[in-house]
Design a protein around this motif. Structure first.
Motif, PDB file in Angstrom:
ATOM      1  N   UNK A  37       0.826  -1.213   0.000  1.00  0.00           N
ATOM      2  CA  UNK A  37       0.000   0.000   0.000  1.00  0.00           C
ATOM      3  C   UNK A  37       0.862   1.266   0.000  1.00  0.00           C
ATOM      4  N   UNK A  38       0.318   2.343  -0.559  1.00  0.00           N
ATOM      5  CA  UNK A  38       1.018   3.630  -0.544  1.00  0.00           C
ATOM      6  C   UNK A  38       1.071   4.157   0.888  1.00  0.00           C
ATOM      7  N   UNK A  39       2.252   4.598   1.326  1.00  0.00           N
ATOM      8  CA  UNK A  39       2.430   5.150   2.673  1.00  0.00           C
ATOM      9  C   UNK A  39       2.575   6.666   2.566  1.00  0.00           C
ATOM     10  N   UNK A  40       1.704   7.374   3.268  1.00  0.00           N
ATOM     11  CA  UNK A  40       1.721   8.841   3.255  1.00  0.00           C
ATOM     12  C   UNK A  40       2.091   9.340   4.646  1.00  0.00           C
ATOM     13  N   UNK A  41       3.131  10.165   4.706  1.00  0.00           N
ATOM     14  CA  UNK A  41       3.506  10.832   5.962  1.00  0.00           C
ATOM     15  C   UNK A  41       2.853  12.205   5.967  1.00  0.00           C
ATOM     16  N   UNK A  88      -5.843   1.071  -0.879  1.00  0.00           N
ATOM     17  CA  UNK A  88      -5.358   0.979   0.502  1.00  0.00           C
ATOM     18  C   UNK A  88      -4.288   2.051   0.730  1.00  0.00           C
ATOM     19  N   UNK A  89      -4.465   2.865   1.759  1.00  0.00           N
ATOM     20  CA  UNK A  89      -3.463   3.864   2.127  1.00  0.00           C
ATOM     21  C   UNK A  89      -3.039   3.655   3.581  1.00  0.00           C
ATOM     22  N   UNK A  90      -1.764   3.856   3.845  1.00  0.00           N
ATOM     23  CA  UNK A  90      -1.272   3.903   5.227  1.00  0.00           C
ATOM     24  C   UNK A  90      -0.876   5.346   5.515  1.00  0.00           C
ATOM     25  N   UNK A  91      -1.459   5.931   6.566  1.00  0.00           N
ATOM     26  CA  UNK A  91      -1.165   7.315   6.945  1.00  0.00           C
ATOM     27  C   UNK A  91      -0.340   7.309   8.227  1.00  0.00           C
ATOM     28  N   UNK A  92       0.772   8.032   8.196  1.00  0.00           N
ATOM     29  CA  UNK A  92       1.658   8.107   9.352  1.00  0.00           C
ATOM     30  C   UNK A  92       1.558   9.503   9.956  1.00  0.00           C
ATOM     31  N   UNK A  93       1.285   9.549  11.271  1.00  0.00           N
ATOM     32  CA  UNK A  93       1.123  10.827  11.971  1.00  0.00           C
ATOM     33  C   UNK A  93       2.313  11.068  12.884  1.00  0.00           C
ATOM     34  N   UNK A  94       2.961  12.206  12.745  1.00  0.00           N
ATOM     35  CA  UNK A  94       4.085  12.562  13.592  1.00  0.00           C
ATOM     36  C   UNK A  94       3.650  13.251  14.872  1.00  0.00           C
ATOM     37  N   UNK A  95       4.594  13.378  15.801  1.00  0.00           N
ATOM     38  CA  UNK A  95       4.394  14.142  17.041  1.00  0.00           C
ATOM     39  C   UNK A  95       5.723  14.719  17.476  1.00  0.00           C
ATOM     40  N   UNK A  96       5.692  15.536  18.545  1.00  0.00           N
ATOM     41  CA  UNK A  96       6.911  16.179  19.049  1.00  0.00           C
ATOM     42  C   UNK A  96       7.594  16.923  17.906  1.00  0.00           C
ATOM     43  N   UNK A  97       8.927  16.699  17.738  1.00  0.00           N
ATOM     44  CA  UNK A  97       9.647  17.396  16.651  1.00  0.00           C
ATOM     45  C   UNK A  97       9.540  16.637  15.329  1.00  0.00           C
ATOM     46  N   UNK A  98       9.031  15.421  15.389  1.00  0.00           N
ATOM     47  CA  UNK A  98       8.917  14.616  14.178  1.00  0.00           C
ATOM     48  C   UNK A  98       9.447  13.216  14.397  1.00  0.00           C
ATOM     49  N   UNK A  99       9.687  12.491  13.295  1.00  0.00           N
ATOM     50  CA  UNK A  99      10.039  11.076  13.325  1.00  0.00           C
ATOM     51  C   UNK A  99      11.455  10.901  12.779  1.00  0.00           C
ATOM     52  N   UNK A 100      12.209   9.968  13.341  1.00  0.00           N
ATOM     53  CA  UNK A 100      13.574   9.652  12.877  1.00  0.00           C
ATOM     54  C   UNK A 100      13.571   9.484  11.351  1.00  0.00           C
ATOM     55  N   UNK A 101      14.478  10.217  10.688  1.00  0.00           N
ATOM     56  CA  UNK A 101      14.493  10.285   9.220  1.00  0.00           C
ATOM     57  C   UNK A 101      14.677   8.920   8.562  1.00  0.00           C
ATOM     58  N   UNK A 102      15.400   8.002   9.237  1.00  0.00           N
ATOM     59  CA  UNK A 102      15.737   6.725   8.591  1.00  0.00           C
ATOM     60  C   UNK A 102      14.509   5.866   8.325  1.00  0.00           C
ATOM     61  N   UNK A 103      13.544   5.872   9.258  1.00  0.00           N
ATOM     62  CA  UNK A 103      12.342   5.057   9.022  1.00  0.00           C
ATOM     63  C   UNK A 103      11.449   5.733   7.984  1.00  0.00           C
ATOM     64  N   UNK A 104      11.494   7.065   7.948  1.00  0.00           N
ATOM     65  CA  UNK A 104      10.736   7.786   6.902  1.00  0.00           C
ATOM     66  C   UNK A 104      11.290   7.408   5.533  1.00  0.00           C
TER      67      UNK A 104
END
Ligand code: 4G1
Length: 231
Positions: free
Chosen positions: A81-85, A106-122
């Motif tokens: 599925x397409x993953x959208x941050x 099918x879409x997977x949506x990723x929601x960040x918090x704080x300052x954001x998410x570690x760049x490597x998993x993005x």
């Protein structure tokens, strides 16, 4: 159409379930799955954030719980599925993007918090970054809900077909003014034309109103050569 949302605040999405999208969920047109990636944290205290390398204010979401939550979704699938941050760095959501995404199964949506998410998993899992606009928020959940609403109403059967059609005429233009009963409110009458029963004239009047209102309130929607909303 299926949405999986990776979020630390799944309760926020209760709001979506009470809307028209909620009705579409009951009708099996929309499937909304909420995955709290805190459940994929491996430490005793279920931490999902840590201090930023290089120093500075705030906290950063660790990569492993996000990746493991993502894996738990795609493991069971024979497609990707397409993953959208949801991110202020993404391209800004438009009606054209909402329409195009509604063609996905099918879409997977990723929601960040704080300052954001570690760049490597993005870098590892994200296909597209989408923003809902240029302002500071505390998390990606409200943007994800906006995207789910805007995309879902373009899925066949979610809303009355003519309401979606209506927009392709007013496409790129703002709406004409609407009136309902009573005929007189605080001394103001409903425009005569709307009571005339002359459907062609009514349609013409509405088109003219749409154009006038757009020129006056949002001239940018006309000037920018209506290619992006005009799909
Ligand atoms: C720098 C806005 C930071 C915000 C510049 C629209 C905003 C997700 C969105 C921020 C977010 C600007 C969005 C900011 C969003 C990590 C968690 C990112 C929250 C976060 C203009 C905080 N559309 N913002 N940073 O708001 O997720 O999708």
């Amino acid at each position: 159409m299926r949405f999986d949302v990776l979020t630390l605040f799944p309760e926020m999405f209760d709001a979506v379930k009470t809307s028209i999208v909620g009705r579409a969920m009951n009708n099996n047109l929309i499937d909304l799955n909420l995955i709290n990636f805190r459940e994929f944290s491996t430490d005793k205290q279920k931490h999902v954030d840590d201090c930023p390398y290089g120093g500075g204010a705030g906290m950063v979401i660790k990569p492993e719980p996000v990746y493991d939550a993502y894996k738990s979704i795609v493991n069971d699938l024979d497609y990707k599925p397409k993953v959208i941050y949801m991110s202020p760095q993404g391209k800004v959501l438009t009606q054209q993007i909402a329409r195009e995404l509604s063609k996905e199964n099918h879409l997977i949506l990723l929601c960040g918090h704080y300052e954001g998410i570690d760049q490597r998993v993005l870098d590892e899992i994200v296909d597209e970054e989408i923003s809902i606009g240029d302002y500071v928020l505390t998390g990606g959940e409200l943007p994800a809900m906006v995207l789910i609403d805007a995309v879902s109403r373009n899925v066949k059967g979610v809303i009355k077909d003519e309401s979606v059609e209506d927009e392709s005429f007013s496409d790129g233009y703002l709406e004409y003014p609407h009136y309902t009963r009573p005929e007189v409110f605080m001394g103001k009458r409903v425009p005569d034309i709307l009571l005339s029963g002359h459907h062609a004239n009514i349609e013409k009047w509405r088109r003219e109103q749409s154009i006038e209102i757009t020129k006056r309130k949002r001239p940018d929607l006309i000037k920018e050569e209506r290619s992006q909303t005009n799909g």
